[in-house]
Design an enzyme around this catalytic site. Sequence first.
Site, mmCIF file in Angstrom:
data_model
loop_
_atom_site.group_PDB
_atom_site.id
_atom_site.type_symbol
_atom_site.label_atom_id
_atom_site.label_comp_id
_atom_site.label_asym_id
_atom_site.label_seq_id
_atom_site.Cartn_x
_atom_site.Cartn_y
_atom_site.Cartn_z
ATOM 1 N N GLU A 68 3.952 -10.428 -4.774
ATOM 2 C CA GLU A 68 2.780 -10.592 -3.910
ATOM 3 C C GLU A 68 2.145 -11.953 -4.173
ATOM 4 O O GLU A 68 1.440 -12.127 -5.159
ATOM 5 C CB GLU A 68 1.760 -9.486 -4.207
ATOM 6 C CG GLU A 68 2.323 -8.075 -4.180
ATOM 7 C CD GLU A 68 1.533 -7.146 -5.102
ATOM 8 O OE1 GLU A 68 0.304 -7.045 -4.942
ATOM 9 O OE2 GLU A 68 2.140 -6.521 -5.991
ATOM 10 N N HIS A 126 1.906 -6.437 0.549
ATOM 11 C CA HIS A 126 2.353 -5.576 -0.547
ATOM 12 C C HIS A 126 3.703 -4.910 -0.241
ATOM 13 O O HIS A 126 3.902 -3.726 -0.522
ATOM 14 C CB HIS A 126 1.289 -4.522 -0.839
ATOM 15 C CG HIS A 126 1.257 -4.059 -2.257
ATOM 16 N ND1 HIS A 126 2.363 -3.527 -2.894
ATOM 17 C CD2 HIS A 126 0.267 -4.061 -3.174
ATOM 18 C CE1 HIS A 126 2.022 -3.211 -4.130
ATOM 19 N NE2 HIS A 126 0.768 -3.533 -4.331
ATOM 20 N N HIS A 134 -7.409 -4.090 -4.675
ATOM 21 C CA HIS A 134 -7.012 -4.438 -3.303
ATOM 22 C C HIS A 134 -8.165 -4.430 -2.296
ATOM 23 O O HIS A 134 -7.936 -4.381 -1.090
ATOM 24 C CB HIS A 134 -5.881 -3.526 -2.823
ATOM 25 C CG HIS A 134 -4.609 -3.698 -3.598
ATOM 26 N ND1 HIS A 134 -4.250 -4.889 -4.182
ATOM 27 C CD2 HIS A 134 -3.614 -2.813 -3.899
ATOM 28 C CE1 HIS A 134 -3.087 -4.746 -4.800
ATOM 29 N NE2 HIS A 134 -2.686 -3.495 -4.648
#
Length: 370
Positions: free
Chosen positions: A329, A196, A120
């Site tokens: 996502e 997310h 991420h």
Amino acid sequence: MMARAALLPVALLLCLALAGNADARRKSGGGFYELKNKNGDFSIKVTNQGAAIVSAIVPDGKGNLADIVLGYDTVAEYASGSASFGATVGRVANRIANAQFVLDGKTYHLIPNDGNNTLHGGPRNFGKVIWTVKEHVHDGDSPYITFYYHSFDGEQGFPGDLDVYVKYQLSRPYDLSIRMNATARNKATPVNLANHVYWNLAGHGSGNVLKHKLQVLASKYTPVDGSMIPTGQVVPVSGTNYDFRKPTTVGTHLEIFRVGGNGYDINYAVNGKQNAMRKVARVQEPKSGRAFELWANQPGVQFYTAGGLANEKGKDGKVYRQYGALCLETQAYPDAVNHPEFPSSIVRPGHVYKHDMVFRFSSQASYYDA
Ligand SMILES: *[C@@H]1O[C@H](CO)[C@@H](O)[C@H](O)[C@H]1NC(C)=O
Ligand SMILES: *[C@@H]1O[C@H](CO)[C@@H](O)[C@H](O)[C@H]1NC(C)=O
């Protein structure tokens, strides 16, 4: 003499206390913001801590409202939590193998935070920083809020300055759109932003999502190796546990969820034209009938069934357990920066990355049967 000697430490302490306060203010610059529709039966809360979605209150077919998003009660928990609840993650969402990549002949080193990989965007990814609130319209026909973040050259190891916007908006009847853009100012950089949000359409904290019905409009997916990095293949879902082309109960392939398995955490190659807005997935919870269609303009979608959740203390005294939510996502393929065969995630100086998604909620019981 004595009095004077005593004054100095007092003044010093006062200075330190004031400095401490200013620091605390800077650090706790996060707050909650609401968007609410005219009827009052559809609303979300967001926070500028990570440009995260905190709650989504949506009716079922009988008008019963429920908050269907997992989250925390306080901004501080968004800053410290590890689940990325509702957050806007980046500069590069998902995994980058061995925390490094080569771009235009130069090797860039990132910060590993998932074994040897970067997840991420790193430990202080976009979900961990305070964003600026640019505009906020709380109610009316199409309430919205816009967040802005300037990511500096070298932040978490990524090249170049990047200006990032995320806009959340409600529109009629029950649409939530999230529009993201990022402009590379001076260097080429990989960009892959993702939201997310963790969904449980029966209500957050109400149990696992294995009975939710899911359809993913993808004929292919990207298999991964033992450290969750794509092998580079893009293979048909046909005949695998990853086939959700027709509406299918999430828990159908139980071996995926058994001890030793960890649920789904896989990227799909979404059917259709890559930069076009198109239907990605549909989800429905059978008891309440609550459902959404997800539309987006991205090459992939990561389907995650929250295998990593373990007794996470959430909102309203709820405790979130493994498989207590699902994430869809939309994004570029994982580790695209190290896979020239995948759609490119590189944004050149002066160019703009655009990621649009819409969650279209519905509560007709016959949504899938029609
Ligand atoms: C990280 O990489 C090293 C060197 O290749 C390897 O020995 C180690 O097993 C890797 N660790 C993980 C968690 O994959
Ligand atoms: C990015 O989004 C913001 C907020 O919606 C908007 O004001 C801006 O014009 C967008 N930038 C580009 C380059 O599209």
